[in-house]
Write a protein that holds these residues in place. Structure first.
Motif, PDB file in Angstrom:
ATOM      1  N   GLY A  16       0.806  -1.221   0.000  1.00  0.00           N
ATOM      2  CA  GLY A  16       0.000   0.000   0.000  1.00  0.00           C
ATOM      3  C   GLY A  16       0.829   1.255   0.000  1.00  0.00           C
ATOM      4  O   GLY A  16       0.302   2.357   0.065  1.00  0.00           O
ATOM      5  N   ALA A  17       2.158   1.101  -0.098  1.00  0.00           N
ATOM      6  CA  ALA A  17       3.047   2.262  -0.060  1.00  0.00           C
ATOM      7  C   ALA A  17       4.278   1.992  -0.917  1.00  0.00           C
ATOM      8  O   ALA A  17       4.647   0.843  -1.147  1.00  0.00           O
ATOM      9  CB  ALA A  17       3.461   2.565   1.377  1.00  0.00           C
ATOM     10  N   LEU A  18       4.900   3.083  -1.368  1.00  0.00           N
ATOM     11  CA  LEU A  18       6.067   2.945  -2.227  1.00  0.00           C
ATOM     12  C   LEU A  18       6.941   4.184  -2.119  1.00  0.00           C
ATOM     13  O   LEU A  18       6.448   5.306  -2.260  1.00  0.00           O
ATOM     14  CB  LEU A  18       5.613   2.772  -3.688  1.00  0.00           C
ATOM     15  CG  LEU A  18       6.689   2.550  -4.725  1.00  0.00           C
ATOM     16  CD1 LEU A  18       7.325   1.165  -4.558  1.00  0.00           C
ATOM     17  CD2 LEU A  18       6.108   2.686  -6.124  1.00  0.00           C
ATOM     18  N   ALA A  19       8.223   3.986  -1.863  1.00  0.00           N
ATOM     19  CA  ALA A  19       9.191   5.080  -1.917  1.00  0.00           C
ATOM     20  C   ALA A  19       9.506   5.365  -3.378  1.00  0.00           C
ATOM     21  O   ALA A  19       9.634   4.445  -4.184  1.00  0.00           O
ATOM     22  CB  ALA A  19      10.461   4.703  -1.161  1.00  0.00           C
ATOM     23  N   ILE A  20       9.608   6.629  -3.730  1.00  0.00           N
ATOM     24  CA  ILE A  20       9.924   7.025  -5.109  1.00  0.00           C
ATOM     25  C   ILE A  20      10.982   8.119  -5.092  1.00  0.00           C
ATOM     26  O   ILE A  20      11.187   8.783  -4.070  1.00  0.00           O
ATOM     27  CB  ILE A  20       8.671   7.530  -5.861  1.00  0.00           C
ATOM     28  CG1 ILE A  20       8.039   8.721  -5.132  1.00  0.00           C
ATOM     29  CG2 ILE A  20       7.675   6.392  -6.065  1.00  0.00           C
ATOM     30  CD1 ILE A  20       6.949   9.425  -5.914  1.00  0.00           C
ATOM     31  N   SER A  49      13.809  14.522   8.236  1.00  0.00           N
ATOM     32  CA  SER A  49      14.385  13.237   7.857  1.00  0.00           C
ATOM     33  C   SER A  49      13.326  12.416   7.132  1.00  0.00           C
ATOM     34  O   SER A  49      12.138  12.724   7.185  1.00  0.00           O
ATOM     35  CB  SER A  49      14.877  12.488   9.097  1.00  0.00           C
ATOM     36  OG  SER A  49      13.805  12.232   9.980  1.00  0.00           O
ATOM     37  N   ARG A  50      13.769  11.370   6.467  1.00  0.00           N
ATOM     38  CA  ARG A  50      12.824  10.478   5.797  1.00  0.00           C
ATOM     39  C   ARG A  50      11.967   9.759   6.833  1.00  0.00           C
ATOM     40  O   ARG A  50      12.405   9.522   7.950  1.00  0.00           O
ATOM     41  CB  ARG A  50      13.576   9.471   4.934  1.00  0.00           C
ATOM     42  CG  ARG A  50      14.231  10.151   3.749  1.00  0.00           C
ATOM     43  CD  ARG A  50      14.848   9.142   2.837  1.00  0.00           C
ATOM     44  NE  ARG A  50      15.455   9.845   1.721  1.00  0.00           N
ATOM     45  CZ  ARG A  50      15.870   9.253   0.633  1.00  0.00           C
ATOM     46  NH1 ARG A  50      15.757   7.943   0.500  1.00  0.00           N
ATOM     47  NH2 ARG A  50      16.402   9.952  -0.338  1.00  0.00           N
ATOM     48  N   LEU A  51      10.761   9.397   6.417  1.00  0.00           N
ATOM     49  CA  LEU A  51       9.815   8.801   7.356  1.00  0.00           C
ATOM     50  C   LEU A  51      10.052   7.321   7.620  1.00  0.00           C
ATOM     51  O   LEU A  51       9.803   6.848   8.718  1.00  0.00           O
ATOM     52  CB  LEU A  51       8.380   8.980   6.840  1.00  0.00           C
ATOM     53  CG  LEU A  51       7.745  10.322   7.149  1.00  0.00           C
ATOM     54  CD1 LEU A  51       8.238  11.405   6.241  1.00  0.00           C
ATOM     55  CD2 LEU A  51       6.253  10.211   7.057  1.00  0.00           C
ATOM     56  N   GLU A  52      10.518   6.573   6.628  1.00  0.00           N
ATOM     57  CA  GLU A  52      10.589   5.121   6.772  1.00  0.00           C
ATOM     58  C   GLU A  52      11.971   4.661   7.225  1.00  0.00           C
ATOM     59  O   GLU A  52      12.969   5.314   6.959  1.00  0.00           O
ATOM     60  CB  GLU A  52      10.195   4.424   5.468  1.00  0.00           C
ATOM     61  CG  GLU A  52      11.300   4.235   4.454  1.00  0.00           C
ATOM     62  CD  GLU A  52      11.695   5.475   3.671  1.00  0.00           C
ATOM     63  OE1 GLU A  52      12.431   5.329   2.697  1.00  0.00           O
ATOM     64  OE2 GLU A  52      11.309   6.597   4.009  1.00  0.00           O
ATOM     65  N   ILE A  53      11.981   3.526   7.912  1.00  0.00           N
ATOM     66  CA  ILE A  53      13.234   2.841   8.232  1.00  0.00           C
ATOM     67  C   ILE A  53      13.359   1.628   7.322  1.00  0.00           C
ATOM     68  O   ILE A  53      14.405   1.373   6.754  1.00  0.00           O
ATOM     69  CB  ILE A  53      13.281   2.429   9.721  1.00  0.00           C
ATOM     70  CG1 ILE A  53      13.357   3.692  10.593  1.00  0.00           C
ATOM     71  CG2 ILE A  53      14.479   1.519   9.991  1.00  0.00           C
ATOM     72  CD1 ILE A  53      13.279   3.432  12.072  1.00  0.00           C
ATOM     73  N   GLU A  54      12.260   0.893   7.148  1.00  0.00           N
ATOM     74  CA  GLU A  54      12.222  -0.226   6.218  1.00  0.00           C
ATOM     75  C   GLU A  54      11.756   0.267   4.854  1.00  0.00           C
ATOM     76  O   GLU A  54      10.880   1.131   4.779  1.00  0.00           O
ATOM     77  CB  GLU A  54      11.231  -1.291   6.695  1.00  0.00           C
ATOM     78  CG  GLU A  54      11.691  -2.114   7.853  1.00  0.00           C
ATOM     79  CD  GLU A  54      10.667  -3.179   8.170  1.00  0.00           C
ATOM     80  OE1 GLU A  54      10.214  -3.901   7.245  1.00  0.00           O
ATOM     81  OE2 GLU A  54      10.300  -3.267   9.347  1.00  0.00           O
ATOM     82  N   ALA A  55      12.289  -0.307   3.799  1.00  0.00           N
ATOM     83  CA  ALA A  55      11.918   0.104   2.439  1.00  0.00           C
ATOM     84  C   ALA A  55      10.415  -0.030   2.220  1.00  0.00           C
ATOM     85  O   ALA A  55       9.810  -1.055   2.553  1.00  0.00           O
ATOM     86  CB  ALA A  55      12.667  -0.745   1.422  1.00  0.00           C
ATOM     87  N   ARG A  57       7.808   1.133   3.658  1.00  0.00           N
ATOM     88  CA  ARG A  57       6.917   0.989   4.813  1.00  0.00           C
ATOM     89  C   ARG A  57       6.605   2.380   5.363  1.00  0.00           C
ATOM     90  O   ARG A  57       7.398   2.964   6.078  1.00  0.00           O
ATOM     91  CB  ARG A  57       7.549   0.123   5.903  1.00  0.00           C
ATOM     92  CG  ARG A  57       7.927  -1.278   5.479  1.00  0.00           C
ATOM     93  CD  ARG A  57       6.749  -2.128   5.178  1.00  0.00           C
ATOM     94  NE  ARG A  57       5.958  -2.285   6.378  1.00  0.00           N
ATOM     95  CZ  ARG A  57       5.233  -3.319   6.652  1.00  0.00           C
ATOM     96  NH1 ARG A  57       5.179  -4.326   5.820  1.00  0.00           N
ATOM     97  NH2 ARG A  57       4.527  -3.374   7.758  1.00  0.00           N
ATOM     98  N   PHE A  58       5.434   2.886   5.021  1.00  0.00           N
ATOM     99  CA  PHE A  58       5.026   4.224   5.440  1.00  0.00           C
ATOM    100  C   PHE A  58       3.735   4.225   6.247  1.00  0.00           C
ATOM    101  O   PHE A  58       3.394   5.237   6.841  1.00  0.00           O
ATOM    102  CB  PHE A  58       4.833   5.131   4.213  1.00  0.00           C
ATOM    103  CG  PHE A  58       6.107   5.408   3.483  1.00  0.00           C
ATOM    104  CD1 PHE A  58       6.909   6.475   3.848  1.00  0.00           C
ATOM    105  CD2 PHE A  58       6.521   4.601   2.437  1.00  0.00           C
ATOM    106  CE1 PHE A  58       8.090   6.739   3.182  1.00  0.00           C
ATOM    107  CE2 PHE A  58       7.691   4.855   1.760  1.00  0.00           C
ATOM    108  CZ  PHE A  58       8.486   5.924   2.137  1.00  0.00           C
ATOM    109  N   LEU A  59       3.011   3.124   6.237  1.00  0.00           N
ATOM    110  CA  LEU A  59       1.712   3.086   6.898  1.00  0.00           C
ATOM    111  C   LEU A  59       1.832   2.435   8.274  1.00  0.00           C
ATOM    112  O   LEU A  59       2.540   1.437   8.452  1.00  0.00           O
ATOM    113  CB  LEU A  59       0.701   2.327   6.047  1.00  0.00           C
ATOM    114  CG  LEU A  59       0.381   2.986   4.704  1.00  0.00           C
ATOM    115  CD1 LEU A  59      -0.492   2.076   3.858  1.00  0.00           C
ATOM    116  CD2 LEU A  59      -0.291   4.335   4.908  1.00  0.00           C
TER     117      LEU A  59
END
Length: 110
Positions: A16-20, A49-55, A57-59
């Motif tokens: 449900g999420a994707l880094a771009i 800073s960026r929100l995610e630690i794992e690729a 994974r934003f939700l």
């Protein structure tokens, strides 16, 4: 529609999420919640800073809210407003998106 897509709708199926990466090199991300696509610059207003630690994974658990993995701030997917955490009442920087006939996701300004 000119330009290559940032991603395709199907790319969000797994989590449900994707880094771009945006055309200007900035980091961004896409989320799909309740069938609606939203995009934001990948930068927490609290620490820049960026929100995610794992690729990709934003939700947060349950898939209803965007979560900063560094300090737990929670954001509404529909407008990026922080509703819990140290950056409460601040917002993520939105991306204006369009979807082409083939499911390609583009910045609206392209």
């Amino acid at each position: 529609m000119p330009g290559s897509p940032l991603a395709r709708l199907g790319d969000l199926d797994a989590t449900g999420a994707l880094a771009i990466t945006l055309p200007d090199g900035r980091a961004g991300f896409l989320v799909r919640v309740h069938g609606h696509l939203h995009g934001y610059e990948n930068r927490c207003p609290h620490r820049d800073s960026r929100l995610e630690i794992e690729a990709h994974r934003f939700l947060a658990e349950g898939g209803e809210l965007i979560q900063c993995a560094h300090h737990g701030a929670l954001f509404l997917p529909e407008n990026g407003e922080c509703v819990a955490g140290p950056c409460q009442y601040q917002s993520l920087e939105p991306l204006s998106l369009t979807i082409d006939d083939h499911g390609g996701i583009h910045l609206a300004s392209e």
